[in-house]
Design a protein around this motif. Structure first.
Motif, PDB file in Angstrom:
ATOM      1  N   ASP A 456     -11.816  17.129   6.046  1.00 37.02           N
ATOM      2  CA  ASP A 456     -12.925  18.340   5.162  1.00 37.02           C
ATOM      3  C   ASP A 456     -13.841  17.573   6.507  1.00 37.02           C
ATOM      4  O   ASP A 456     -14.213  16.548   5.496  1.00 37.02           O
ATOM      5  N   PHE A 457     -13.790  17.815   7.329  1.00 33.43           N
ATOM      6  CA  PHE A 457     -15.071  17.555   8.624  1.00 33.43           C
ATOM      7  C   PHE A 457     -16.155  16.691   8.570  1.00 33.43           C
ATOM      8  O   PHE A 457     -16.638  16.015   8.520  1.00 33.43           O
ATOM      9  N   ASN A 458     -17.042  17.958   7.767  1.00 30.52           N
ATOM     10  CA  ASN A 458     -17.804  17.892   6.765  1.00 30.52           C
ATOM     11  C   ASN A 458     -17.674  16.461   5.846  1.00 30.52           C
ATOM     12  O   ASN A 458     -19.077  15.565   6.188  1.00 30.52           O
ATOM     13  N   SER A 459     -17.283  16.461   4.954  1.00 27.34           N
ATOM     14  CA  SER A 459     -17.275  15.780   4.119  1.00 27.34           C
ATOM     15  C   SER A 459     -17.053  14.231   4.981  1.00 27.34           C
ATOM     16  O   SER A 459     -17.818  12.627   4.507  1.00 27.34           O
ATOM     17  N   TYR A 460     -16.089  14.024   5.823  1.00 27.94           N
ATOM     18  CA  TYR A 460     -16.267  12.962   6.542  1.00 27.94           C
ATOM     19  C   TYR A 460     -17.382  12.229   7.778  1.00 27.94           C
ATOM     20  O   TYR A 460     -17.611  11.270   7.580  1.00 27.94           O
ATOM     21  N   GLN A 461     -17.988  13.427   7.773  1.00 34.01           N
ATOM     22  CA  GLN A 461     -19.358  13.129   8.849  1.00 34.01           C
ATOM     23  C   GLN A 461     -20.318  12.654   7.536  1.00 34.01           C
ATOM     24  O   GLN A 461     -21.228  11.803   8.166  1.00 34.01           O
ATOM     25  N   LEU A 462     -20.161  12.939   6.320  1.00 31.92           N
ATOM     26  CA  LEU A 462     -21.325  12.419   5.460  1.00 31.92           C
ATOM     27  C   LEU A 462     -20.536  11.273   5.110  1.00 31.92           C
ATOM     28  O   LEU A 462     -21.757  10.172   5.018  1.00 31.92           O
ATOM     29  N   GLY A 463     -20.059  10.997   4.366  1.00 32.93           N
ATOM     30  CA  GLY A 463     -18.721   9.433   4.374  1.00 32.93           C
ATOM     31  C   GLY A 463     -19.252   8.873   5.647  1.00 32.93           C
ATOM     32  O   GLY A 463     -19.544   7.232   4.952  1.00 32.93           O
ATOM     33  N   LEU A 464     -18.776   8.963   6.696  1.00 28.60           N
ATOM     34  CA  LEU A 464     -18.546   7.613   7.461  1.00 28.60           C
ATOM     35  C   LEU A 464     -20.384   7.130   8.097  1.00 28.60           C
ATOM     36  O   LEU A 464     -21.216   6.108   8.423  1.00 28.60           O
ATOM     37  N   THR A 465     -21.105   8.298   7.945  1.00 30.63           N
ATOM     38  CA  THR A 465     -22.536   8.028   8.160  1.00 30.63           C
ATOM     39  C   THR A 465     -23.220   7.253   7.159  1.00 30.63           C
ATOM     40  O   THR A 465     -23.952   5.896   8.285  1.00 30.63           O
ATOM     41  N   LEU A 466     -23.069   7.421   6.246  1.00 29.15           N
ATOM     42  CA  LEU A 466     -23.515   6.477   5.389  1.00 29.15           C
ATOM     43  C   LEU A 466     -22.842   5.253   5.526  1.00 29.15           C
ATOM     44  O   LEU A 466     -23.723   4.220   5.054  1.00 29.15           O
ATOM     45  N   VAL A 556     -32.323  10.686   1.618  1.00 32.68           N
ATOM     46  CA  VAL A 556     -32.648  10.496   2.190  1.00 32.68           C
ATOM     47  C   VAL A 556     -33.277   8.607   2.636  1.00 32.68           C
ATOM     48  O   VAL A 556     -34.250   7.997   1.251  1.00 32.68           O
ATOM     49  N   TYR A 557     -33.327   7.616   3.456  1.00 30.06           N
ATOM     50  CA  TYR A 557     -33.691   6.632   3.471  1.00 30.06           C
ATOM     51  C   TYR A 557     -33.807   6.756   4.874  1.00 30.06           C
ATOM     52  O   TYR A 557     -33.587   7.187   5.769  1.00 30.06           O
ATOM     53  N   PHE A 558     -34.316   5.349   5.359  1.00 26.97           N
ATOM     54  CA  PHE A 558     -35.109   4.677   6.013  1.00 26.97           C
ATOM     55  C   PHE A 558     -34.423   3.205   6.624  1.00 26.97           C
ATOM     56  O   PHE A 558     -34.292   2.977   5.270  1.00 26.97           O
ATOM     57  N   ILE A 569     -30.450  11.369   7.244  1.00 24.69           N
ATOM     58  CA  ILE A 569     -30.799  12.627   5.767  1.00 24.69           C
ATOM     59  C   ILE A 569     -29.166  12.926   5.695  1.00 24.69           C
ATOM     60  O   ILE A 569     -28.337  12.923   7.270  1.00 24.69           O
ATOM     61  N   LEU A 570     -28.703  13.310   4.517  1.00 25.47           N
ATOM     62  CA  LEU A 570     -27.552  13.328   4.299  1.00 25.47           C
ATOM     63  C   LEU A 570     -28.032  14.608   3.706  1.00 25.47           C
ATOM     64  O   LEU A 570     -28.139  14.759   1.744  1.00 25.47           O
ATOM     65  N   ASN A 571     -27.602  15.928   4.055  1.00 27.54           N
ATOM     66  CA  ASN A 571     -27.292  17.454   2.739  1.00 27.54           C
ATOM     67  C   ASN A 571     -26.338  17.233   2.224  1.00 27.54           C
ATOM     68  O   ASN A 571     -25.150  18.076   3.124  1.00 27.54           O
ATOM     69  N   ASN A 572     -26.468  17.433   1.061  1.00 26.07           N
ATOM     70  CA  ASN A 572     -24.170  17.619   0.698  1.00 26.07           C
ATOM     71  C   ASN A 572     -24.826  18.942   0.276  1.00 26.07           C
ATOM     72  O   ASN A 572     -23.308  19.175  -0.763  1.00 26.07           O
ATOM     73  N   ASN A 573     -25.253  19.399   0.378  1.00 26.23           N
ATOM     74  CA  ASN A 573     -24.934  20.882  -0.357  1.00 26.23           C
ATOM     75  C   ASN A 573     -24.490  21.650   0.958  1.00 26.23           C
ATOM     76  O   ASN A 573     -24.859  21.883   1.988  1.00 26.23           O
ATOM     77  N   ALA A 612     -28.489  21.335   8.267  1.00 29.39           N
ATOM     78  CA  ALA A 612     -27.879  22.579   7.970  1.00 29.39           C
ATOM     79  C   ALA A 612     -26.925  21.689   6.943  1.00 29.39           C
ATOM     80  O   ALA A 612     -27.149  20.559   6.464  1.00 29.39           O
ATOM     81  N   GLY A 613     -26.285  22.472   6.373  1.00 26.09           N
ATOM     82  CA  GLY A 613     -25.402  22.454   4.978  1.00 26.09           C
ATOM     83  C   GLY A 613     -24.332  21.710   5.573  1.00 26.09           C
ATOM     84  O   GLY A 613     -23.509  21.080   6.449  1.00 26.09           O
ATOM     85  N   LYS A 614     -23.792  20.633   4.389  1.00 31.39           N
ATOM     86  CA  LYS A 614     -23.061  19.874   4.513  1.00 31.39           C
ATOM     87  C   LYS A 614     -22.813  19.010   6.033  1.00 31.39           C
ATOM     88  O   LYS A 614     -22.431  18.646   6.901  1.00 31.39           O
ATOM     89  N   THR A 615     -23.963  18.486   5.938  1.00 30.48           N
ATOM     90  CA  THR A 615     -24.290  17.831   7.396  1.00 30.48           C
ATOM     91  C   THR A 615     -25.469  15.937   7.497  1.00 30.48           C
ATOM     92  O   THR A 615     -26.103  16.356   6.697  1.00 30.48           O
ATOM     93  N   PRO A 616     -25.135  14.849   8.091  1.00 34.98           N
ATOM     94  CA  PRO A 616     -25.686  14.226   8.628  1.00 34.98           C
ATOM     95  C   PRO A 616     -26.588  14.293   9.290  1.00 34.98           C
ATOM     96  O   PRO A 616     -26.817  14.976  11.044  1.00 34.98           O
ATOM     97  N   MET A 617     -28.130  13.984   9.429  1.00 39.43           N
ATOM     98  CA  MET A 617     -28.465  13.142  10.543  1.00 39.43           C
ATOM     99  C   MET A 617     -29.538  11.539  10.439  1.00 39.43           C
ATOM    100  O   MET A 617     -29.454  10.905   9.585  1.00 39.43           O
TER     101      MET A 617
END
Length: 621
Positions: A456-466, A556-558, A569-573, A612-617
């Motif tokens: 799942d590309f969205n999950s990978y984006q969230l995980g790697l961004t973190l 959300v963290y800085f 910002i990590l939107n896990n919805n 957007a849903g399941k998206t990192p910023m």
């Protein structure tokens, strides 16, 4: 008379010739190994303990032709070993000559070289939170030299069809693809061990080493390894050796002829570890449980080394320093760190850090509790409660890895979803240095992230961004950037698949953008963009971390360092979320614009922000 004189002279010459040949044979036969094979002048630690190995070598006395102080000559119950300690302080680079004598007569001489040390070697900079570490298994990454796939004298031969077989990847394969790794945004390479492993099977992982002064010929040579470091340093990249202090392989030459009975832990013979590392610090642990954790063998083919034996400890210290100096290394990852005799591994670590104060060592401490992991990091207040200091600068954040395995599948809850990320970092007060924690989605011993999340590309984006933007040192496992899968349940071979394109016969070459599938390219391009941004972000490397309680599964963290500020910002919805930015004003502090790194868009940061849903910023403020 002249004729007799001629024959007498000829006889003398012939006798000398025979004597010289016998002498030469004795020299070659008497000493089979010298370890370390050479050393350097002007090291911080001036004493060096040289192991001489050969049939009945202990029958000889030892001296030197030069003015060298011999501080000790140690014989053990095995007459095939001599341990000779010399003082190298004030010695210039030169070739020393050790005389081996019987009955006050020199029988043979062994040369020993003290080399010139590289300038500023002691001040080398280890890996840090400014780096991204690329973990690869050389046998499964790329085959740069097919001529060394199978080697005479080493039992395990090429068998690419077997998951547990040797597939032929090597050092040349790594060198051939350094441009790929650098372009991806990684700045350091951690390769699983490369030293010789002569196990009859499953030797590709190389954790059962049979000679710790020799690169496995199926990977290349010692010179190839040094060349890898040189090639990397030309690219401002760092090389990290996977070092094993806890055990050797049953095929190691010293295991076959032990210097001392207690060189390894014996019960007598074999007993397996119970793997309960908690017994290393449990104040209520029974002696037998603690014994079987630390002294038990990791597996039957890996005899457990006894670091409480001073000879073993000194051997391991010198071997580690030898590789740093010889190959010009930038760091160690130490396998099964917390299985070692803890006082012994502490001395080992301190000796290396004393020699190289800016070096870095990350210990594998596979535990599931932050207090227990923290115990093993240098200057831990928790360790100090038991008067223990490991001196190990870095440890692995396994609790974050545990959370990453399911947080992106979960809905918002008191302890689920993004609350797991928040809850992990809440416990950072337990660590003496959070910037020196290794953070990772997976490694060569765990399930593949892209298997767990079904690519799942969205999950990978969230995980790697973190892991790329939180505190610590991110580590990427080879192939994750092209969505590689691997099911731990099917065995280790499945999580250690060949990188497509590392072999000439491969149908696809995923090292080349033109040959990647659409899915592979989406993973790769995202990874490249994020890691190359991170490469130049001081705020991410060293900045303070401030995070906010997740709301509606949005975390959300800085990261802030002076005027350099990054908002993550990590939107896990599944659904789009609208953030009230007034909540984050203590960090935004009136900032009203920013550039979103991943999309390249300029953002207005006033009262509301949609994500957007399941998206990192990742927003550069």
């Amino acid at each position: 008379m002249k004729t007799n004189s001629f024959f007498q002279k000829a006889s003398v010459v012939f006798s000398l010739f025979v004597l010289l040949n016998v002498f030469s044979t004795e020299v070659n036969a008497q000493i089979e190994r010298v370890e370390p094979p050479f050393w350097w002048a002007e090291m911080e630690t001036s004493e060096i303990e040289i192991l001489f190995y050969g049939k009945d070598i202990a029958e000889y006395s030892v001296s030197t032709q030069e003015e060298v102080v011999i501080n000790g000559v140690l014989k053990t119950e095995n007459p095939n070993y001599l341990f000779v300690t010399i003082e190298t302080k004030n010695l210039q680079p030169q070739t020393l000559h050790f005389n081996f004598s019987k009955k006050k007569r020199v029988k043979f001489t062994q040369e020993y070289e003290l080399k010139e040390r590289k300038e500023n070697s002691a001040l080398r900079e280890g890996f840090s939170s400014a780096d991204v570490m690329y973990l690869l298994m050389p046998d499964r990454f790329a085959n740069g030299n097919p001529d060394n796939d199978s080697v005479k004298g080493l039992a395990d031969k090429l068998n690419r069809e077997a998951e547990g077989g040797r597939h032929g990847g090597d050092i040349q394969g790594i060198i051939d693809h350094l441009d790929y790794i650098e372009d991806l945004g990684a700045t350091a390479i951690w390769s699983t061990p490369l030293l010789e492993d002569n196990d009859k099977g499953y030797s590709y992982h190389t954790y059962a080493q049979s000679d710790v002064y020799k690169i496995d010929p199926r990977y290349g040579s010692n010179e190839d390894y040094r060349r890898l470091a040189e090639e990397m340093h030309e690219r401002d990249m760092k090389l990290i050796m996977d070092y094993v202090t806890n055990h050797w392989g049953a095929e190691h030459w010293m295991i076959k002829d032990l210097p001392t009975y207690d060189w390894i832990h014996q019960f007598p013979g074999y007993a397996n570890s119970n793997y309960r590392m908690e017994t290393q610090y449990d104040p209520h642990a029974s002696a037998i449980d603690a014994k079987y954790c630390e002294k038990g063998w990791f597996v039957r083919t890996m005899p457990d080394l006894n670091q409480s034996n001073p000879l073993v400890l000194q051997y391991l210290i010198q071997n580690a320093i030898w590789w740093i100096e010889f190959a010009d290394l930038d760091g160690f990852r130490v396998d099964t760190y917390s299985y070692n005799d803890k006082e012994g591994i502490s001395k080992w670590t301190k000796a290396i850090m004393d020699e190289y104060p800016n070096f870095n060592i990350v210990g594998e401490v596979w535990l599931h509790n932050q207090a227990q992991i923290s115990y093993w990091q240098k200057d831990s207040e928790i360790g100090a409660l038991q008067d223990f200091n490991s001196y190990c600068p870095s440890v692995m954040d396994f609790t974050l890895h545990d959370a990453l395995g399911n947080m992106f599948k979960e809905k918002a809850g008191w302890g689920s979803g993004m609350q797991k990320a928040y809850g992990n970092f809440v416990n950072d007060f337990l660590y003496p240095n959070t910037n020196n924690l290794l953070v990772f989605l997976e490694n060569h011993d765990t399930g593949r992230f892209n298997e767990i999340y079904d690519q799942d590309f969205n999950s990978y984006q969230l995980g790697l961004t973190l892991i790329a933007t939180t505190r610590g040192i991110p580590q990427l496992y080879y192939g994750s950037e092209i969505a590689m899968r691997g099911d731990k349940g099917k065995g280790d071979g499945d999580i250690r698949r060949d990188f497509p394109g590392g072999w000439e016969s491969d149908k696809q070459n995923a090292f080349q953008a033109s040959e990647r599938t659409e899915l592979q390219e989406s993973f790769h391009s995202f990874t490249k963009k994020l890691l190359n941004f991170r490469k130049n972000s001081k705020a991410i490397h060293e900045g303070e971390l401030t995070h906010y309680l997740p709301e509606n599964n949005v975390y959300v963290y800085f990261r802030e360092l002076a005027d350099d500020k990054v908002m993550v910002i990590l939107n896990n919805n599944e659904e789009e979320q609208n953030l009230d930015l007034n909540r984050f004003q203590e960090n935004l502090n009136g900032i009203s614009t920013g550039k979103e790194v991943l999309s390249g868009k300029q953002l207005q940061l006033k009262e509301k922000l949609s994500i957007a849903g399941k998206t990192p910023m990742v927003i550069q403020l």
